[in-house]
Design a protein around this motif. Structure first.
Motif, PDB file in Angstrom:
ATOM      1  N   VAL A   1       5.202   1.554   1.484  1.00 31.98           N
ATOM      2  CA  VAL A   1       5.109   2.409   0.309  1.00 31.98           C
ATOM      3  C   VAL A   1       5.064   3.829   0.396  1.00 31.98           C
ATOM      4  CG1 VAL A   1       6.580   2.781  -1.642  1.00 31.98           C
ATOM      5  CG2 VAL A   1       5.844   1.075  -0.973  1.00 31.98           C
ATOM      6  N   HIS A   2       6.316   4.951   0.528  1.00 34.93           N
ATOM      7  CA  HIS A   2       6.420   6.681   0.835  1.00 34.93           C
ATOM      8  C   HIS A   2       7.409   6.835  -0.389  1.00 34.93           C
ATOM      9  CE1 HIS A   2       5.430  10.661   1.295  1.00 34.93           C
ATOM     10  NE2 HIS A   2       5.487  10.743   2.270  1.00 34.93           N
ATOM     11  N   THR A   3       7.574   7.226  -1.663  1.00 37.22           N
ATOM     12  CA  THR A   3       8.081   8.155  -2.423  1.00 37.22           C
ATOM     13  C   THR A   3       7.649   9.470  -3.203  1.00 37.22           C
ATOM     14  OG1 THR A   3       7.863   7.226  -4.399  1.00 37.22           O
ATOM     15  CG2 THR A   3       8.956   5.767  -3.057  1.00 37.22           C
ATOM     16  N   ALA A   4       6.708   9.894  -1.891  1.00 36.97           N
ATOM     17  CA  ALA A   4       6.258  11.374  -2.177  1.00 36.97           C
ATOM     18  C   ALA A   4       5.027  10.852  -3.606  1.00 36.97           C
ATOM     19  CB  ALA A   4       7.395  12.099  -2.961  1.00 36.97           C
TER      20      ALA A   4
ATOM     21  N   GLY B   1       2.135   6.258  -5.215  1.00 37.78           N
ATOM     22  CA  GLY B   1       1.390   5.278  -6.184  1.00 37.78           C
ATOM     23  C   GLY B   1       2.467   4.424  -7.044  1.00 37.78           C
ATOM     24  N   GLY B   2       3.239   4.337  -8.045  1.00 36.02           N
ATOM     25  CA  GLY B   2       3.884   4.601  -9.350  1.00 36.02           C
ATOM     26  C   GLY B   2       4.891   3.483  -8.614  1.00 36.02           C
ATOM     27  N   SER B   3       5.337   3.559  -7.498  1.00 35.86           N
ATOM     28  CA  SER B   3       6.448   2.979  -6.888  1.00 35.86           C
ATOM     29  C   SER B   3       5.881   2.210  -5.942  1.00 35.86           C
ATOM     30  CB  SER B   3       7.280   3.798  -5.122  1.00 35.86           C
ATOM     31  OG  SER B   3       7.696   4.970  -5.997  1.00 35.86           O
ATOM     32  N   THR B   4       4.421   2.164  -5.563  1.00 32.68           N
ATOM     33  CA  THR B   4       3.835   1.215  -4.770  1.00 32.68           C
ATOM     34  C   THR B   4       3.753  -0.014  -5.598  1.00 32.68           C
ATOM     35  OG1 THR B   4       2.896   2.906  -3.285  1.00 32.68           O
ATOM     36  CG2 THR B   4       1.916   0.908  -3.355  1.00 32.68           C
ATOM     37  N   ALA B   5       3.087  -0.201  -6.618  1.00 36.23           N
ATOM     38  CA  ALA B   5       3.042  -0.899  -7.933  1.00 36.23           C
ATOM     39  C   ALA B   5       3.753  -1.773  -8.314  1.00 36.23           C
ATOM     40  CB  ALA B   5       2.420  -0.161  -9.123  1.00 36.23           C
ATOM     41  N   LEU B   6       5.541  -0.941  -8.193  1.00 34.03           N
ATOM     42  CA  LEU B   6       7.033  -1.337  -8.422  1.00 34.03           C
ATOM     43  C   LEU B   6       7.057  -2.322  -7.082  1.00 34.03           C
ATOM     44  CD1 LEU B   6       8.404   1.688 -10.374  1.00 34.03           C
ATOM     45  CD2 LEU B   6       7.671  -0.654 -11.369  1.00 34.03           C
TER      46      LEU B   6
ATOM     47  N   ILE C   1       0.951  -1.273   0.140  1.00 34.95           N
ATOM     48  CA  ILE C   1       0.036  -0.020   0.079  1.00 34.95           C
ATOM     49  C   ILE C   1       0.868   1.295  -0.233  1.00 34.95           C
ATOM     50  CG2 ILE C   1      -0.190   0.132   2.392  1.00 34.95           C
ATOM     51  CD1 ILE C   1      -3.192   1.060   2.241  1.00 34.95           C
ATOM     52  N   GLY C   2       0.372   2.362  -0.727  1.00 27.45           N
ATOM     53  CA  GLY C   2       1.164   3.546  -0.739  1.00 27.45           C
ATOM     54  C   GLY C   2       0.175   4.661   0.031  1.00 27.45           C
TER      55      GLY C   2
ATOM     56  N   VAL D   1      -0.285 -10.741  -5.731  1.00 23.83           N
ATOM     57  CA  VAL D   1      -0.247  -9.220  -4.601  1.00 23.83           C
ATOM     58  C   VAL D   1      -1.224  -8.059  -5.036  1.00 23.83           C
ATOM     59  CG1 VAL D   1       1.450  -7.820  -3.615  1.00 23.83           C
ATOM     60  CG2 VAL D   1       2.380 -10.206  -4.451  1.00 23.83           C
ATOM     61  N   LEU D   2      -1.686  -7.956  -3.993  1.00 19.60           N
ATOM     62  CA  LEU D   2      -3.090  -6.436  -3.978  1.00 19.60           C
ATOM     63  C   LEU D   2      -2.323  -5.780  -3.741  1.00 19.60           C
ATOM     64  CD1 LEU D   2      -5.883  -5.313  -4.299  1.00 19.60           C
ATOM     65  CD2 LEU D   2      -5.375  -5.621  -2.040  1.00 19.60           C
ATOM     66  N   THR D   3      -2.172  -4.126  -4.838  1.00 21.65           N
ATOM     67  CA  THR D   3      -1.217  -3.133  -4.070  1.00 21.65           C
ATOM     68  C   THR D   3      -2.278  -1.876  -4.630  1.00 21.65           C
ATOM     69  OG1 THR D   3       0.638  -2.178  -4.630  1.00 21.65           O
ATOM     70  CG2 THR D   3      -1.005  -2.705  -7.224  1.00 21.65           C
ATOM     71  N   LEU D   4      -2.348  -1.007  -3.665  1.00 18.62           N
ATOM     72  CA  LEU D   4      -2.859   0.274  -3.182  1.00 18.62           C
ATOM     73  C   LEU D   4      -3.188   1.220  -2.893  1.00 18.62           C
ATOM     74  CD1 LEU D   4      -6.787  -0.607  -1.974  1.00 18.62           C
ATOM     75  CD2 LEU D   4      -5.542   1.135  -1.463  1.00 18.62           C
TER      76      LEU D   4
END
Lengths: 391, 327, 390
Positions: free
Chosen positions: A86-89, A93-98, A55-56, A112-115
Motif C-alpha cells: 500500500v502507498h497512500t503518502a 501506515g494507517g491505510s495499510t493496517a485497514l 506492507i506499506g 494477517v501480518l501488517t507492517l
C-alpha cells in the motif's frame, strides 16, 4: 450497510523497532524483521500462522528501491503467501493496517501480518520530498514550509495564541521519555527551550517539527478464533475508514479538510460514538508539526471549530488529562514516515490492551488512531476498544 | 535545461533522479561483502541444509533467520545465461558480455553476475565452467567480483568437482558494514497539455487559468481536469495580474540547491479571478511586514519563466471575508 | 499455510458476489503525446463511470495502482486523483503495484459489505524513463541492483532456462509473439496489431540471445479503469456482470538463484485458491495472461494447465500493449469484458509483478450459470471467441 456480517477484527500482536536517526546495524530486511518478530512474539504466533502480509511505506525513492516488498518477501515470511503493498503518502501506515483488517473482516484470511517502515537514513527525506520538477518554480524544500502557511491560517481563524505549538511539542517530547522505542528522548525539554528554538518556517519553530527516523511497526490482526487463542488481550477494531480529497482545489479547507472530518464521522458511526470527547479515552493522532494537534482536535470533532487550542492549553491532552493525545510521544518524537501512521494505530491498540507500559493511559478502553498524508488530503483512522464489537 | 515541445505544443524536459544511497548491511551481508573484499566467497546454510550463495539473511522457504556461514569455491558452473550486446551505464563490463547465473562449487543456489566472453555468445553455454575474476580494487561490494571468466575447458567441464562448503566464522578485520549505491535515472518530464498552455502564456507575462465547465471555478495553474468534478477544463481565463496574499510563512532555513537568500516569504496568492491560491515569493517589503490580505502584483525578470516574486501594489489590504474561502 | 479454508476466495464473505461491470482503457501508444498522468487517465475514468451511470458520490470505494519510479517523481499518484473528481471526499486507497492488486483490494472491500461499488484504475507512462533500466531498481539492493541487470537480461535468463529444459523452443516462442500481435488486430486499443509469420520472425538476428525483438513487449503509455459492483447492484449496472468467482495471489522468494525459473508455483497456487481447478469446473474458454515476454506465456500456460480449449490472450496481451502497472489490470478487464459482451462464459485472468514472475495473481470470472454443460451456448460462444481471435 447496517448488517454486513463482517468478521470482527482483533489486534493480538504489536511490535515496533527501536527508532533512531540511522539504524546502521541492520539491513532493510533486518529492520522490518525486528518489528515483525516482536509482533509475532506478542501474538504468540509463528510465521506459519500468518496467512498474508500487507506492507506499506512512503515513496520508494526514500530508499531507492522500487517496490521493496519484492525483496522483503523472504524476510517477512511471505513466500507462498499473498503480499500487498500500500502507498497512500503519509497516511500509508494507517491505510495499510485497514487493508489488512479488511482481509480478516471479509474472511479472506484468518490472520494477517501488517507492517510499515521507512529507513530514511538510506537517503535523505529532504531530497526525496523535494526532487526538482521541471517547469515548477523551486520555492521550498521540505514539508515544514508547505504546512506552515496552513498553521498561520489556523492561528488567524481561531485567534490561537503563539505558545500553543510549544505546549504540544513539550508535552509530546515529555511523553516520549516514557516510551523506550521513541527516537527522541529529550530529558531536559522545557516550554522555554521549545519557544527559544530557531524559527524555521515562521510560525513553525525547529522544536515543533518531527525528526527523521529509521523504523518499522508491525501488527498481527486476526479473527475471533485467533483472538481466542492469543496469549494476551486483544484490541478490537470498532471502526475504520479512509477518505481522500484532491491535492489542491477551489474551496479546499486546508486547515480543517473535509476528508478528515468525513473520515472521523464514518469511524464514529461504525463504532456508535456520538460524543468523541467523552467516549474516547486516548488518541494517537498524526502531528508532524505541533500546531496540528489543535487543528486535528477540531477536525476530528473533539473540540468545536476554533476551540481546539483551548483544549490543548487546558492540559486536557496531556498524559494525565481527560483526553490524552499522543501518549507515545507521537510523530513529533518518532517519524519513520511510512510507519508513522501505523505507529498511531498500533499505539492506540496498545492503550486498550493495557500494554502501553509507562505511557499507559489509565483505564483506556477506547482509543483512536489517526493518520494523514499528501497535502492534508489522505486520511485513515481506526477506533479500537478492549471488547469485541457488539453483534 | 533542454526543453522540447511536441506537435500539440506540450512541453517536456529532462528530469534526473540521482542519489548515492547509503545502505547498512546487517551481519550476513556484511560478512559476504567483506569476504569478497578478501577474495573469499561465503554462503549460508539454509534450513534444509542447502548452501545458498549469495547468502541471504532469511530462509527463502521457512523465513527463519540464517546465520551459519560457510566458504565455497571461486569456481562454478553456469546454470543459465543471456547475451548482453550493448552494456548500459553501471553494468559490470563495458564491452558485450553474458549475464549468467553461476552455481559456485560447494553451493546449491546460483549467483547473478556478468561473464566476460570475448568469444561472443557462441562461446557461452549452460553448464560451462567459470571462475571469478576479482576486481583490482575491492571495497566490500558485489562489484568486487569484476565478472566471471571461462575456466579452461577440460574433462571437468562435463563433471564439475563435488566441492564441499567449509565452515567459516564470517569474521574479518575491519568488516564492511555499509555500502554506497549511487543510482541515477534519466527521465523526460511532461507537465501535460494544460500546464503547457499555462506556461506558454507565462512567456507573454500573462497568467491563464482554466474554468471548469461544471462548477465554473477557475484553476491556476490548470491541471487538465477539475479535481472536484473530474471533467476536463479548457476555457482559458486571464487572471490578475494583482492578487491577495491569503497566507504565508517566513522561511529562515536555506534549502540545498535553492538560490534564495533567507529570510524570505513564501506566500499563497489568490490572483484576482482565480478559484484558488497559487504559490510564490513575496518581496519588495520587509519580511516581517508581510500580512494576510496584502495586495500584491507580479514582478518579472528577464530570465525567469515565472514571476520572480510578488510585491505590494500599495492598495489597501483585502478584507479577511473576501479571501477566507480561498485559504 | 494455516488458512484451512480450501479456497480463500470462496470462503470469503460467504454470501457476497462481486462482479466486473465495466472496463475501459486508453489507446496504448509508445508516447502519450504531451499528456500528464491525470490527462491520460481522465477519459478512461469518465468512460467507465458514464457507462455505469455512476458518479463519484455513488462510488463506495476507489482504488488505484501505479509506481513513482515510472513517473520519476515521489507521490506521483496524488495528482492523478484529479481525474476522479474526488469531491465530496471519497473512500480511497492506492497500491504501489499493478492495478490488478488495486482491484484485489477493492474486491476485498466489497466482500466486507462496506461498499457496493468500486472504481479501480491504474496507469503507466513508461515513456518518461528508460523502462528496462528503471526496472533494475526492483531488484535486491545489495547483490543485484548494483549490477544494473535490466528487464531484458532478466527475461533472457528465464527464457534460456526454459529452452535448456526442453520445455519450449524458439519456434514456439515466435508463434506466441505472432499469435498475440495478430490477435490484437481485433483490439483497436492495442499498440502492436500485426506480426509477420513465425518463420519470418525467426530469420531475424538475436536482439540479446536467446531473445529476438519479437520476444519483448513494446514500451507503452496507457491507462485502464474497471468498475466493480456487488450482488444486485451489479445486475442493475449491466446486463451480464462478469462475476469474480475467485481471486488469489501469491509471492515467491526474491533471489533468482534459489528459484526454479522454468516454473511458476505461485501462479499454480493462486489458481488453485481462485477455484480454477475446482472439481467439475469447466476449463476456461478464455485466458488473459500477463506475460510481457514470450517465454513467460509458456510457463503460465503450464502452471494454469491450459489446453486447447482455452483461447489465450485474444486481446493480444502484454506483447501487444504493455503499459507497466496497468497491464495486469487490463488482463482482468479484457477477460471480464468478454464475459460482459457474452463471448466468454468462464475466463481466467492473470497478473504478474516483479522479476522472473515473482508475484502472481489469478482471477476466475464467469457469466451467470457458467457451470452449464458443454455444448450449450457457452461452448458456442467460446468457439466464436476462438474464431474472433484468429
Amino acid at each position: 450497510m447496517s448488517s454486513t456480517g463482517k468478521e470482527p477484527v482483533a489486534v493480538v500482536g504489536v511490535g515496533q523497532t527501536r527508532h533512531a536517526a540511522a539504524r546502521r546495524d541492520v539491513s532493510l530486511a533486518g529492520l522490518v524483521r525486528e518489528a515483525a518478530l516482536r509482533a509475532l512474539e506478542d501474538a504468540g504466533a509463528d510465521w506459519a500462522d500468518i496467512d498474508a502480509v500487507v506492507i506499506g511505506k512512503a515513496p520508494d525513492f526514500f530508499e531507492g528501491v522500487m517496490r521493496p516488498e519484492l525483496y522483503l518477501a523472504d524476510a517477512l515470511g511471505a513466500v507462498g503467501k499473498p503480499m500487498l503493498r500500500v502507498h497512500t503518502a503519509g497516511s500509508v501506515g494507517g491505510s495499510t493496517a485497514l487493508v489488512a483488517a479488511n482481509l480478516v473482516a471479509a474472511r479472506v484470511h484468518r490472520t494477517v501480518l501488517t507492517l510499515a517502515f521507512e529507513k530514511q537514513s538510506e537517503s535523505n527525506a529532504m531530497w526525496g520530498l523535494s526532487l526538482p520538477v521541471p517547469f515548477q518554480q523551486p520555492l521550498l524544500a521540505g514539508a515544514g514550509g508547505f504546512f506552515a502557511p496552513h498553521v498561520r491560517a489556523y492561528m488567524r481563524r481561531t485567534g490561537a495564541p503563539d505558545h500553543i505549538g510549544a505546549v504540544v511539542a513539550c508535552k509530546d517530547r515529555r511523553n516520549a521519555l516514557k516510551n523506550p522505542y521513541a527516537h527522541l528522548h529529550e530529558e531536559d525539554i522545557t516550554l522555554e527551550k521549545v519557544r527559544s528554538s530557531p524559527m524555521l518556517w515562521d510560525p513553525i519553530r525547529y522544536a515543533e517539527t518531527c525528526p527523521s527516523s529509521d523504523g518499522a511497526c508491525a501488527m498481527v490482526l486476526t479473527d475471533r478464533t485467533g483472538a481466542g487463542r492469543a496469549p494476551g488481550p486483544a484490541a478490537w477494531v470498532h471502526g475504520g475508514a479512509m477518505r481522500s480529497e484532491p491535492t489542491l482545489f477551489a474551496g479546499k479547507d486546508a486547515v480543517s479538510p473535509r476528508a478528515g472530518s468525513d473520515c472521523a464521522a464514518d469511524v464514529y458511526r461504525q463504532a456508535g460514538i456520538t460524543d468523541p470527547r467523552r467516549e474516547i479515552d486516548a488518541v494517537e493522532m498524526y502531528v508532524p508539526f505541533s500546531w496540528y494537534e489543535p487543528m486535528w482536535l477540531e477536525n476530528l470533532g473533539f473540540a468545536e471549530p476554533g476551540e481546539g487550542w483551548r483544549l490543548t492549553e487546558s492540559g486536557a491532552t496531556a498524559l494525565d488529562g481527560d483526553l490524552p493525545v499522543n501518549p507515545s510521544g507521537g510523530v513529533l518524537s518518532t517519524n519513520p514516515i511510512g510507519a508513522s501512521g501505523m505507529l498511531r494505530f498500533a499505539e492506540a491498540a496498545l492503550q486498550v490492551r493495557g500494554r502501553a507500559g509507562e505511557h499507559q493511559v489509565k483505564d483506556a478502553r477506547t482509543a483512536l488512531g489517526h493518520a494523514y498524508g499528501g497535502g492534508s488530503q489522505f486520511f485513515s483512522m481506526w477506533l479500537v476498544g478492549d471488547r469485541p464489537p457488539a453483534g | 535545461m533542454t526543453t522540447g515541445a511536441s506537435a500539440t505544443g506540450a512541453l517536456s524536459a529532462p528530469l534526473v533522479v540521482e542519489f548515492p544511497f547509503t545502505r547498512s548491511l546487517g551481519p550476513v551481508q556484511s560478512a559476504f561483502l567483506t569476504g569478497l573484499r578478501e577474495r573469499t566467497v561465503l554462503g549460508v546454510t539454509a534450513a534444509d541444509g542447502r548452501t545458498l550463495v549469495p547468502p541471504v539473511e532469511y530462509d527463502p522457504v521457512t523465513a527463519q533467520e540464517l546465520r551459519t556461514l560457510v566458504e565455497v569455491e571461486p569456481t562454478g558452473t553456469v546454470t543459465t545465461w543471456t547475451w548482453n550486446p550493448a552494456p548500459r551505464r553501471g553494468q559490470p563490463l563495458a564491452r558485450p558480455f553474458a549475464w549468467v547465473l553461476v552455481r559456485l562449487d560447494g553451493a546449491d543456489s546460483a549467483l547473478l553476475h556478468a561473464l566476460d566472453a570475448p568469444g561472443g555468445p557462441a562461446s557461452v553455454r549452460t553448464g560451462m565452467r567459470v571462475r571469478i575474476r576479482w576486481a583490482a580494487e575491492r571495497h566490500g561490494a558485489i562489484t568486487d567480483i569484476a565478472c566471471f571468466e571461462p575456466l579452461d575447458a577440460g574433462p571437468a567441464d562435463e563433471d564439475p568437482p563435488t566441492a564441499q562448503p567449509r565452515p567459516h566464522d564470517g569474521e574479518f578485520a575491519d568488516p564492511v558494514t555499509g555500502i554506497t549505491a549511487p543510482a541515477r535515472l534519466d527521465y523526460t518530464y511532461t507537465p501535460g497539455r494544460a500546464q503547457s498552455r499555462f506556461l506558454a502564456a507565462l512567456r507573454d507575462r500573462r497568467t491563464l487559468g482554466e474554468r471548469c465547465p461544471a462548477c465554473r471555478k477557475v484553476y491556476v495553474p490548470p491541471r487538465g481536469a477539475c479535481p472536484t468534478c473530474g471533467v476536463a477544463t479548457d476555457e482559458q481565463v486571464e487572471l490578475g495580474p494583482a492578487g491577495t496574499v491569503t497566507t504565508f510563512c517566513v522561511v529562515n532555513i536555506k534549502a540545498k540547491g535553492l538560490d534564495i537568500e533567507v529570510p524570505y516569504v513564501y506566500g499563497h496568492i489568490a490572483l484576482d479571478g482565480a478559484g484558488l491560491a497559487l504559490h510564490g515569493r513575496i518581496a519588495g517589503i520587509p519580511y516581517d511586514e508581510v500580512r494576510m490580505g496584502l495586495r500584491v502584483e507580479p514582478v518579472w525578470t528577464e530570465d525567469s519563466r515565472y514571476p520572480d516574486h510578488y510585491r505590494p501594489t500599495g492598495e489597501p489590504d483585502a478584507d479577511y471575508e473576501s479571501y477566507k474561502e480561498l485559504l | 499455510m494455516s488458512d484451512d479454508r480450501p479456497n480463500g476466495a470462496a470462503g470469503a464473505g460467504g454470501s457476497r458476489e462481486v462482479a466486473v461491470v465495466a472496463f475501459a482503457q486508453s489507446d496504448h501508444v509508445r508516447r502519450a503525446d504531451g499528456l500528464s498522468e491525470a490527462e491520460m487517465l481522465l477519459p478512461v475514468v469518465r468512460e467507465v463511470l458514464d457507462r455505469t451511470g455512476l458518479d463519484t458520490e455513488r462510488l463506495g470505494f476507489v482504488c488505484s495502482g501505479s509506481s513513482d519510479y515510472l513517473a520519476g517523481r515521489p507521490f506521483s499518484f496524488t495528482m492523478a486523483l484529479d481525474a476522479v473528481g474526488a469531491w465530496p471526499p471519497v473512500s480511497e486507497s492506492h497500491v504501489e503495484m499493478d492495478g490488478a492488486w488495486a482491484l484485489y483490494e477493492a474486491w476485498v472491500k466489497l466482500l466486507t459489505g462496506e461498499a457496493d461499488t468500486a472504481l479501480v484504475y491504474s496507469w503507466g507512462k513508461s515513456s518518461g524513463g528508460d523502462l528496462p533500466e528503471v526496472l533494475t531498481r526492483t531488484l535486491d539492493p545489495y547483490y543485484l541492483a548494483p549490477l544494473w541487470p535490466d528487464s531484458v537480461a532478466v527475461a533472457g535468463l528465464q527464457t534460456r532456462a526454459l529452452l535448456d529444459a526442453g520445455i519450449t523452443d524458439e519456434r514456439e516462442l515466435a508463434g506466441v509473439a505472432a499469435r498475440s500481435r495478430n490477435a490484437a488486430a481485433a483490439n483497436p486499443r492495442a499498440q502492436l496489431r500485426s506480426s509477420p509469420p513465425p518463420e519470418e520472425l525467426l530469420a531475424d538476428d538475436y536482439l540479446a540471445e536467446p531473445l529476438r525483438r519479437h520476444d519483448l513487449p513494446p514500451v507503452t503509455d496507457g491507462a485502464a479503469a474497471v468498475v466493480l459492483a456487488a450482488g444486485d447492484t451489479a445486475r442493475e449496472l449491466c446486463a451480464r456482470p462478469a462475476w469474480i468467482r475467485g481471486m488469489d495471489h501469491r509471492i515467491e522468494a526474491h533471489s533468482p538463484g534459489v528459484r526454479d525459473l522454468t516454473d511458476s508455483p505461485s501462479t499454480r497456487l493462486a489458481a488453485e485458491r481462485a477455484g480454477l481447478f475446482d472439481e467439475g469446473a469447466p476449463a476456461p474458454d478464455t485466458a488473459e495472461l500477463h506475460a510481457p515476454f514470450t517465454a513467460q506465456e509458456v510457463i503460465l500456460r503450464r502452471a494454469l494447465r491450459l489446453g486447447e480449449d482455452t483461447v489465450v490472450n485474444p486481446s493480444g496481451g502484454a506483447l501487444a500493449a504493455n503499459p507497466v502497472m496497468a497491464a495486469g489490470l487490463i488482463r482482468i478487464g479484457e477477460a471480464a469484458d468478454r464475459v460482459l459482451r457474452g463471448t466468454s462464459r468462464r475466463a481466467v485472468a492473470h497478473a504478474t509483478s516483479g522479476p522472473w514472475l515473482q508475484h502472481n495473481l489469478v482471477a476466475v470470472v464467469e457469466a451467470d450459470e457458467a457451470a452449464s454443460a458443454p455444448g450449450t451456448d457457452g461452448g458456442a460462444d467460446a468457439a466464436q471467441a476462438r474464431e474472433e481471435s484468429r
